[in-house]
Design a protein around this motif. Structure first.
Motif, mmCIF file in Angstrom:
data_model
loop_
_atom_site.group_PDB
_atom_site.id
_atom_site.type_symbol
_atom_site.label_atom_id
_atom_site.label_comp_id
_atom_site.label_asym_id
_atom_site.label_seq_id
_atom_site.Cartn_x
_atom_site.Cartn_y
_atom_site.Cartn_z
ATOM 1 N N ALA A 1 47.012 69.921 41.088
ATOM 2 C CA ALA A 1 48.409 70.349 40.970
ATOM 3 C C ALA A 1 48.571 71.706 41.649
ATOM 4 O O ALA A 1 47.689 72.554 41.585
ATOM 5 C CB ALA A 1 48.800 70.450 39.502
ATOM 6 N N HIS A 2 49.686 71.890 42.309
ATOM 7 C CA HIS A 2 49.970 73.160 42.962
ATOM 8 C C HIS A 2 50.177 74.225 41.890
ATOM 9 O O HIS A 2 50.733 73.955 40.831
ATOM 10 C CB HIS A 2 51.224 73.030 43.821
ATOM 11 C CG HIS A 2 51.441 74.206 44.709
ATOM 12 N ND1 HIS A 2 52.096 75.332 44.278
ATOM 13 C CD2 HIS A 2 51.063 74.446 45.982
ATOM 14 C CE1 HIS A 2 52.138 76.213 45.260
ATOM 15 N NE2 HIS A 2 51.516 75.704 46.297
ATOM 16 N N PRO A 3 49.737 75.487 42.119
ATOM 17 C CA PRO A 3 49.862 76.515 41.094
ATOM 18 C C PRO A 3 51.295 76.848 40.719
ATOM 19 O O PRO A 3 51.530 77.440 39.681
ATOM 20 C CB PRO A 3 49.183 77.735 41.718
ATOM 21 C CG PRO A 3 49.100 77.461 43.163
ATOM 22 C CD PRO A 3 49.090 75.976 43.321
ATOM 23 N N VAL A 4 52.272 76.465 41.534
ATOM 24 C CA VAL A 4 53.656 76.799 41.236
ATOM 25 C C VAL A 4 54.237 75.866 40.168
ATOM 26 O O VAL A 4 55.222 76.191 39.514
ATOM 27 C CB VAL A 4 54.504 76.764 42.530
ATOM 28 C CG1 VAL A 4 55.944 77.116 42.256
ATOM 29 C CG2 VAL A 4 53.940 77.750 43.525
ATOM 30 N N ARG A 5 53.623 74.715 39.967
ATOM 31 C CA ARG A 5 54.118 73.803 38.946
ATOM 32 C C ARG A 5 53.994 74.450 37.574
ATOM 33 O O ARG A 5 53.056 75.163 37.294
ATOM 34 C CB ARG A 5 53.330 72.499 38.973
ATOM 35 C CG ARG A 5 53.593 71.744 40.236
ATOM 36 C CD ARG A 5 53.106 70.337 40.135
ATOM 37 N NE ARG A 5 53.371 69.685 41.410
ATOM 38 C CZ ARG A 5 52.555 68.842 41.972
ATOM 39 N NH1 ARG A 5 51.443 68.499 41.387
ATOM 40 N NH2 ARG A 5 52.847 68.309 43.135
ATOM 41 N N ARG A 6 54.930 74.179 36.748
ATOM 42 C CA ARG A 6 54.985 74.719 35.386
ATOM 43 C C ARG A 6 55.083 76.238 35.358
ATOM 44 O O ARG A 6 54.685 76.879 34.403
ATOM 45 C CB ARG A 6 53.789 74.249 34.569
ATOM 46 C CG ARG A 6 53.643 72.752 34.477
ATOM 47 C CD ARG A 6 52.565 72.385 33.490
ATOM 48 N NE ARG A 6 52.073 71.054 33.664
ATOM 49 C CZ ARG A 6 52.696 69.932 33.321
ATOM 50 N NH1 ARG A 6 53.882 70.001 32.804
ATOM 51 N NH2 ARG A 6 52.144 68.752 33.504
ATOM 52 N N VAL A 7 55.594 76.820 36.419
ATOM 53 C CA VAL A 7 55.702 78.272 36.478
ATOM 54 C C VAL A 7 56.726 78.778 35.463
ATOM 55 O O VAL A 7 56.554 79.844 34.888
ATOM 56 C CB VAL A 7 56.021 78.765 37.913
ATOM 57 C CG1 VAL A 7 57.439 78.437 38.310
ATOM 58 C CG2 VAL A 7 55.777 80.241 38.032
ATOM 59 N N ARG A 8 57.763 78.004 35.217
ATOM 60 C CA ARG A 8 58.790 78.438 34.263
ATOM 61 C C ARG A 8 58.205 78.644 32.868
ATOM 62 O O ARG A 8 58.410 79.679 32.245
ATOM 63 C CB ARG A 8 59.938 77.433 34.230
ATOM 64 C CG ARG A 8 61.050 77.809 33.265
ATOM 65 C CD ARG A 8 62.166 76.774 33.298
ATOM 66 N NE ARG A 8 63.114 76.949 32.237
ATOM 67 C CZ ARG A 8 64.278 77.558 32.367
ATOM 68 N NH1 ARG A 8 64.631 78.051 33.532
ATOM 69 N NH2 ARG A 8 65.086 77.674 31.337
ATOM 70 N N GLN A 9 57.447 77.657 32.389
ATOM 71 C CA GLN A 9 56.866 77.773 31.056
ATOM 72 C C GLN A 9 55.853 78.914 30.972
ATOM 73 O O GLN A 9 55.840 79.668 30.000
ATOM 74 C CB GLN A 9 56.177 76.456 30.642
ATOM 75 C CG GLN A 9 57.115 75.314 30.413
ATOM 76 C CD GLN A 9 57.354 74.504 31.681
ATOM 77 O OE1 GLN A 9 56.868 74.840 32.756
ATOM 78 N NE2 GLN A 9 58.119 73.438 31.568
ATOM 79 N N SER A 10 55.030 79.047 32.009
ATOM 80 C CA SER A 10 53.997 80.087 31.952
ATOM 81 C C SER A 10 54.610 81.485 32.037
ATOM 82 O O SER A 10 54.179 82.386 31.309
ATOM 83 C CB SER A 10 52.958 79.876 33.053
ATOM 84 O OG SER A 10 53.544 79.964 34.317
ATOM 85 N N LEU A 11 55.625 81.676 32.874
ATOM 86 C CA LEU A 11 56.251 82.992 32.960
ATOM 87 C C LEU A 11 57.061 83.313 31.708
ATOM 88 O O LEU A 11 57.074 84.462 31.255
ATOM 89 C CB LEU A 11 57.137 83.087 34.200
ATOM 90 C CG LEU A 11 56.383 83.204 35.516
ATOM 91 C CD1 LEU A 11 57.363 83.225 36.676
ATOM 92 C CD2 LEU A 11 55.497 84.424 35.543
ATOM 93 N N LEU A 12 57.705 82.329 31.144
ATOM 94 C CA LEU A 12 58.438 82.558 29.900
ATOM 95 C C LEU A 12 57.474 82.955 28.781
ATOM 96 O O LEU A 12 57.778 83.832 27.967
ATOM 97 C CB LEU A 12 59.237 81.310 29.517
ATOM 98 C CG LEU A 12 60.230 81.472 28.378
ATOM 99 C CD1 LEU A 12 61.235 82.583 28.678
ATOM 100 C CD2 LEU A 12 60.959 80.167 28.141
#
Length: 178
Positions: A101-112
Motif C-alpha cells: 500500500a502507498h504510504p499516503v493511504r489512510r493518511v487522514r486517520q493517522s494524522l487525526l
C-alpha cells in the motif's frame, strides 16, 4: 549482475499503478520500469550504479545519478524496495510484498490521531511536518490548509484566529466521524 539485466523487459502486473487513462507518466513510468527490470533479473542488491546501467538501456538513457537515487528512495519509501546500509554504501533489496500500500493511504486517520495525541495549536507548518513524517513524501502548504479546513468542517477541529494573520486549529474532544 549487469549481464542479467535485459532491455525491453515487460513490466509485471504488480507494481506502481497507471493513471486513470491507463498510462504511466514521467517519474512513475521510469520507476515502474526500474522495478520491473530488477524483479525480472532477480537482482539481490540494487545500487545506484546498477540503476544507472538499467536506465542506460531504456528510453531514460539520459537519467542523472541524482534522479536514479531519488527513484530508489521513492521505491523504498513505498515499500517496493528495502534499503540497507553497508560499508560500500546503500543498497536496496526487493521487498517481500510485491504490491504494498502507498504510504499516503489512510493518511487522514493517522494524522487525526497525531493531532489528537499531541494536542495544542495546529498550524499549516506544524501539520506539514507531521504529514511528511507520516508519509515520507512532500506535501504542499495548500494541501495542509485544505486538510485542516476539511477536518474543521467535519467537526474534528476548532478554528481560532479568524480575521487575524495567525489562524490555528485545536482538536475538538467531541469530534465528528473519521
Amino acid at each position: 549482475m549487469t549481464e542479467t539485466v535485459q532491455a525491453g523487459a515487460q513490466a509485471p502486473a504488480a507494481g506502481p499503478r497507471p493513471t486513470p487513462g491507463g498510462k504511466f507518466t514521467g517519474a512513475e513510468a521510469r520507476r515502474h520500469f526500474l522495478l520491473a527490470i530488477a524483479r525480472q533479473a532477480g537482482t539481490p542488491h540494487l545500487t545506484t550504479s546498477l540503476a544507472m546501467q538499467i536506465y542506460a538501456m531504456s528510453p531514460w538513457h539520459t537519467t542523472a545519478r541524482t534522479t536514479a537515487r531519488r527513484d530508489l528512495r521513492d521505491l523504498a519509501r513505498r515499500a517496493y524496495l528495502v534499503p540497507h546500509d553497508t560499508k560500500a554504501g546503500r543498497v536496496y533489496q526487493l521487498g517481500s510484498d510485491p504490491n504494498p500500500a502507498h504510504p499516503v493511504r489512510r493518511v487522514r486517520q493517522s494524522l487525526l490521531e497525531v493531532i489528537r495525541r499531541e494536542g495544542g495549536e495546529w498550524t499549516v507548518g506544524r501539520l506539514k511536518r507531521a504529514w511528511h513524517q507520516a508519509t515520507g513524501t512532500h506535501v504542499l502548504r495548500m494541501s495542509c490548509r485544505r486538510f485542516l479546513a476539511d477536518l474543521h468542517r467535519d467537526g474534528h477541529l476548532d478554528r481560532h484566529g479568524d480575521g487575524t494573520p495567525r489562524r490555528f486549529y485545536t482538536y475538538r474532544e467531541t469530534g465528528g466521524d473519521a
